[in-house]
Design a protein around this motif. Structure first.
Motif, PDB file in Angstrom:
ATOM      1  N   ILE A 168       0.825  -1.207   0.000  1.00  0.00           N
ATOM      2  CA  ILE A 168       0.000   0.000   0.000  1.00  0.00           C
ATOM      3  C   ILE A 168       0.858   1.255   0.000  1.00  0.00           C
ATOM      4  O   ILE A 168       0.586   2.208  -0.733  1.00  0.00           O
ATOM      5  CB  ILE A 168      -0.954  -0.004   1.220  1.00  0.00           C
ATOM      6  CG1 ILE A 168      -1.910  -1.202   1.124  1.00  0.00           C
ATOM      7  CG2 ILE A 168      -1.732   1.312   1.313  1.00  0.00           C
ATOM      8  CD1 ILE A 168      -2.827  -1.355   2.307  1.00  0.00           C
ATOM      9  N   HIS A 169       1.896   1.253   0.807  1.00  0.00           N
ATOM     10  CA  HIS A 169       2.796   2.410   0.907  1.00  0.00           C
ATOM     11  C   HIS A 169       4.214   1.954   0.576  1.00  0.00           C
ATOM     12  O   HIS A 169       4.846   1.268   1.372  1.00  0.00           O
ATOM     13  CB  HIS A 169       2.771   3.011   2.315  1.00  0.00           C
ATOM     14  CG  HIS A 169       1.405   3.450   2.761  1.00  0.00           C
ATOM     15  ND1 HIS A 169       0.724   4.489   2.165  1.00  0.00           N
ATOM     16  CD2 HIS A 169       0.595   2.975   3.747  1.00  0.00           C
ATOM     17  CE1 HIS A 169      -0.452   4.646   2.761  1.00  0.00           C
ATOM     18  NE2 HIS A 169      -0.552   3.742   3.718  1.00  0.00           N
ATOM     19  N   MET A 170       4.720   2.351  -0.585  1.00  0.00           N
ATOM     20  CA  MET A 170       6.084   1.984  -0.967  1.00  0.00           C
ATOM     21  C   MET A 170       7.069   3.015  -0.424  1.00  0.00           C
ATOM     22  O   MET A 170       7.870   3.611  -1.160  1.00  0.00           O
ATOM     23  CB  MET A 170       6.207   1.867  -2.482  1.00  0.00           C
ATOM     24  CG  MET A 170       5.502   0.653  -3.067  1.00  0.00           C
ATOM     25  SD  MET A 170       6.228  -0.915  -2.514  1.00  0.00           S
ATOM     26  CE  MET A 170       7.768  -0.910  -3.422  1.00  0.00           C
ATOM     27  N   ASP A 171       6.999   3.245   0.870  1.00  0.00           N
ATOM     28  CA  ASP A 171       7.880   4.205   1.538  1.00  0.00           C
ATOM     29  C   ASP A 171       7.907   3.840   3.016  1.00  0.00           C
ATOM     30  O   ASP A 171       7.393   2.786   3.411  1.00  0.00           O
ATOM     31  CB  ASP A 171       7.379   5.645   1.332  1.00  0.00           C
ATOM     32  CG  ASP A 171       5.910   5.818   1.755  1.00  0.00           C
ATOM     33  OD1 ASP A 171       5.467   5.135   2.723  1.00  0.00           O
ATOM     34  OD2 ASP A 171       5.205   6.639   1.136  1.00  0.00           O
ATOM     35  N   HIS A 172       8.503   4.697   3.826  1.00  0.00           N
ATOM     36  CA  HIS A 172       8.509   4.497   5.275  1.00  0.00           C
ATOM     37  C   HIS A 172       7.943   5.740   5.953  1.00  0.00           C
ATOM     38  O   HIS A 172       8.497   6.243   6.927  1.00  0.00           O
ATOM     39  CB  HIS A 172       9.930   4.177   5.770  1.00  0.00           C
ATOM     40  CG  HIS A 172      10.419   2.829   5.341  1.00  0.00           C
ATOM     41  ND1 HIS A 172      11.251   2.644   4.251  1.00  0.00           N
ATOM     42  CD2 HIS A 172      10.169   1.584   5.835  1.00  0.00           C
ATOM     43  CE1 HIS A 172      11.510   1.344   4.111  1.00  0.00           C
ATOM     44  NE2 HIS A 172      10.865   0.688   5.055  1.00  0.00           N
ATOM     45  N   SER A 173       6.849   6.185   5.442  1.00  0.00           N
ATOM     46  CA  SER A 173       6.167   7.364   5.964  1.00  0.00           C
ATOM     47  C   SER A 173       5.417   7.024   7.253  1.00  0.00           C
ATOM     48  O   SER A 173       5.246   5.847   7.601  1.00  0.00           O
ATOM     49  CB  SER A 173       5.169   7.873   4.927  1.00  0.00           C
ATOM     50  OG  SER A 173       4.158   6.892   4.705  1.00  0.00           O
ATOM     51  N   PRO A 174       4.948   8.038   7.973  1.00  0.00           N
ATOM     52  CA  PRO A 174       4.132   7.767   9.164  1.00  0.00           C
ATOM     53  C   PRO A 174       2.909   6.907   8.859  1.00  0.00           C
ATOM     54  O   PRO A 174       2.527   6.054   9.666  1.00  0.00           O
ATOM     55  CB  PRO A 174       3.740   9.171   9.634  1.00  0.00           C
ATOM     56  CG  PRO A 174       4.865  10.048   9.170  1.00  0.00           C
ATOM     57  CD  PRO A 174       5.280   9.469   7.842  1.00  0.00           C
ATOM     58  N   ARG A 175       2.295   7.095   7.694  1.00  0.00           N
ATOM     59  CA  ARG A 175       1.139   6.273   7.327  1.00  0.00           C
ATOM     60  C   ARG A 175       1.535   4.808   7.174  1.00  0.00           C
ATOM     61  O   ARG A 175       0.775   3.904   7.550  1.00  0.00           O
ATOM     62  CB  ARG A 175       0.523   6.782   6.016  1.00  0.00           C
ATOM     63  CG  ARG A 175      -0.179   8.127   6.129  1.00  0.00           C
ATOM     64  CD  ARG A 175      -0.894   8.467   4.833  1.00  0.00           C
ATOM     65  NE  ARG A 175       0.028   8.456   3.706  1.00  0.00           N
ATOM     66  CZ  ARG A 175      -0.355   8.483   2.434  1.00  0.00           C
ATOM     67  NH1 ARG A 175      -1.644   8.514   2.134  1.00  0.00           N
ATOM     68  NH2 ARG A 175       0.554   8.480   1.467  1.00  0.00           N
ATOM     69  N   PHE A 176       2.725   4.593   6.605  1.00  0.00           N
ATOM     70  CA  PHE A 176       3.214   3.217   6.463  1.00  0.00           C
ATOM     71  C   PHE A 176       3.389   2.557   7.829  1.00  0.00           C
ATOM     72  O   PHE A 176       2.902   1.448   8.067  1.00  0.00           O
ATOM     73  CB  PHE A 176       4.547   3.215   5.707  1.00  0.00           C
ATOM     74  CG  PHE A 176       5.290   1.909   5.802  1.00  0.00           C
ATOM     75  CD1 PHE A 176       4.951   0.840   4.993  1.00  0.00           C
ATOM     76  CD2 PHE A 176       6.318   1.741   6.731  1.00  0.00           C
ATOM     77  CE1 PHE A 176       5.621  -0.373   5.087  1.00  0.00           C
ATOM     78  CE2 PHE A 176       6.994   0.541   6.826  1.00  0.00           C
ATOM     79  CZ  PHE A 176       6.647  -0.519   6.008  1.00  0.00           C
ATOM     80  N   HIS A 177       4.094   3.228   8.744  1.00  0.00           N
ATOM     81  CA  HIS A 177       4.345   2.643  10.068  1.00  0.00           C
ATOM     82  C   HIS A 177       3.045   2.433  10.842  1.00  0.00           C
ATOM     83  O   HIS A 177       2.914   1.446  11.590  1.00  0.00           O
ATOM     84  CB  HIS A 177       5.300   3.526  10.856  1.00  0.00           C
ATOM     85  CG  HIS A 177       6.704   3.518  10.315  1.00  0.00           C
ATOM     86  ND1 HIS A 177       7.475   2.377  10.285  1.00  0.00           N
ATOM     87  CD2 HIS A 177       7.469   4.502   9.769  1.00  0.00           C
ATOM     88  CE1 HIS A 177       8.650   2.649   9.752  1.00  0.00           C
ATOM     89  NE2 HIS A 177       8.680   3.931   9.426  1.00  0.00           N
ATOM     90  N   ALA A 178       2.078   3.313  10.654  1.00  0.00           N
ATOM     91  CA  ALA A 178       0.782   3.138  11.313  1.00  0.00           C
ATOM     92  C   ALA A 178       0.074   1.901  10.777  1.00  0.00           C
ATOM     93  O   ALA A 178      -0.571   1.153  11.533  1.00  0.00           O
ATOM     94  CB  ALA A 178      -0.077   4.385  11.099  1.00  0.00           C
ATOM     95  N   LEU A 179       0.193   1.660   9.465  1.00  0.00           N
ATOM     96  CA  LEU A 179      -0.429   0.477   8.875  1.00  0.00           C
ATOM     97  C   LEU A 179       0.228  -0.803   9.381  1.00  0.00           C
ATOM     98  O   LEU A 179      -0.466  -1.788   9.663  1.00  0.00           O
ATOM     99  CB  LEU A 179      -0.332   0.551   7.351  1.00  0.00           C
ATOM    100  CG  LEU A 179      -0.889  -0.655   6.588  1.00  0.00           C
ATOM    101  CD1 LEU A 179      -2.357  -0.882   6.927  1.00  0.00           C
ATOM    102  CD2 LEU A 179      -0.704  -0.464   5.082  1.00  0.00           C
ATOM    103  N   VAL A 180       1.551  -0.802   9.489  1.00  0.00           N
ATOM    104  CA  VAL A 180       2.251  -1.991  10.019  1.00  0.00           C
ATOM    105  C   VAL A 180       1.742  -2.325  11.416  1.00  0.00           C
ATOM    106  O   VAL A 180       1.420  -3.474  11.724  1.00  0.00           O
ATOM    107  CB  VAL A 180       3.776  -1.776  10.046  1.00  0.00           C
ATOM    108  CG1 VAL A 180       4.465  -2.976  10.697  1.00  0.00           C
ATOM    109  CG2 VAL A 180       4.328  -1.564   8.649  1.00  0.00           C
ATOM    110  N   ALA A 181       1.649  -1.309  12.268  1.00  0.00           N
ATOM    111  CA  ALA A 181       1.169  -1.520  13.638  1.00  0.00           C
ATOM    112  C   ALA A 181      -0.267  -2.030  13.643  1.00  0.00           C
ATOM    113  O   ALA A 181      -0.637  -2.898  14.449  1.00  0.00           O
ATOM    114  CB  ALA A 181       1.278  -0.216  14.429  1.00  0.00           C
ATOM    115  N   ASP A 182      -1.091  -1.508  12.725  1.00  0.00           N
ATOM    116  CA  ASP A 182      -2.490  -1.941  12.658  1.00  0.00           C
ATOM    117  C   ASP A 182      -2.590  -3.395  12.213  1.00  0.00           C
ATOM    118  O   ASP A 182      -3.363  -4.182  12.773  1.00  0.00           O
ATOM    119  CB  ASP A 182      -3.254  -1.027  11.693  1.00  0.00           C
ATOM    120  CG  ASP A 182      -4.727  -1.385  11.616  1.00  0.00           C
ATOM    121  OD1 ASP A 182      -5.393  -1.334  12.662  1.00  0.00           O
ATOM    122  OD2 ASP A 182      -5.200  -1.725  10.513  1.00  0.00           O
ATOM    123  N   LEU A 183      -1.815  -3.773  11.193  1.00  0.00           N
ATOM    124  CA  LEU A 183      -1.835  -5.153  10.721  1.00  0.00           C
ATOM    125  C   LEU A 183      -1.338  -6.118  11.794  1.00  0.00           C
ATOM    126  O   LEU A 183      -1.886  -7.203  11.991  1.00  0.00           O
ATOM    127  CB  LEU A 183      -0.971  -5.291   9.468  1.00  0.00           C
ATOM    128  CG  LEU A 183      -1.465  -4.598   8.193  1.00  0.00           C
ATOM    129  CD1 LEU A 183      -0.427  -4.735   7.084  1.00  0.00           C
ATOM    130  CD2 LEU A 183      -2.794  -5.188   7.747  1.00  0.00           C
TER     131      LEU A 183
END
Length: 208
Positions: A168-183
């Motif tokens: 979903i996010h091909m980066d390491h943005s705050p949105r990416f890290h939030a998604l990892v934590a959610d998953l």
């Protein structure tokens, strides 16, 4: 300029910008001798896949229980990996089993997190990279280090969630890290810290 030690081969790698001469780079590296010797001394000796050796499968000790009378097929039995067949190719059989087991387990967990994220994964696979635990391409292919099955389960699963989130996010943005934590349903930072502290030690196993 940058120096790095390959934990698998005890090789010193020197990265030099184009504008720096080879003579200057080698002189600089020679000045780092104390650091180099410290890093080399810190490398733990390899653990061969031989009878009675201990492998940290899922970070839990598993003893290699070998007998020539048994089947060549590897079987996990509580705290042991039981196997038979000729001793001379025992290491190769165990390594094949570990890679196959890693591929199956990581594929299953990738599908689990992909379903949760509502994304597709083109394919999964395993390899033995030196410095990466996982990678996700823009085409949807994910690859992992097979050595993740030597790490604790929560570390392995955090790595899988990390790679799936890249669909979903091909980066390491705050949105990416939030998604990892959610998953994952947990903070993934402890898993990243564990790999930074202990990841190099996983390369000791199955390394001749």
């Amino acid at each position: 300029m940058r120096l790095r030690v390959d934990q698998r081969t005890a090789t010193i790698l020197l990265t030099v910008p184009r504008r720096v001469s080879q003579r200057h780079a080698l002189a600089w590296a020679a000045d780092q001798r104390d650091w180099i010797e410290t890093q080399l001394a810190a490398i733990a000796p390899p653990v061969r896949f031989v009878p009675d050796a201990v492998i940290p499968l899922y970070d839990l000790p598993h003893r290699i229980d070998w007998s020539p009378e048994r089947s060549r097929l590897v079987r996990r039995d509580e705290d042991r990996l039981t196997v038979g067949g000729p001793l001379e190719n025992l290491e190769a059989r165990l390594l094949r089993w570990l890679k196959r087991h890693a591929a199956e387990l990581l594929d299953r967990e990738t599908c689990e997190f992909a379903d949760k994220a509502g994304v597709s994964v083109d394919r999964t696979g395993v390899g033995d990279p030196v410095s990466r635990w996982g990678s996700c391409s823009s085409t949807g292919a994910i690859r992992y280090s097979w050595r993740l099955i030597l790490a604790p389960e929560w570390v392995r699963r955090a790595t899988v969630a990390h790679e799936v989130a890249h669909r979903i996010h091909m980066d390491h943005s705050p949105r990416f890290h939030a998604l990892v934590a959610d998953l994952l349903g947990a903070d993934p930072k402890p898993a990243r810290s564990w790999l930074r502290r202990n990841g190099s030690s996983l390369h000791r196993f199955g390394r001749v």
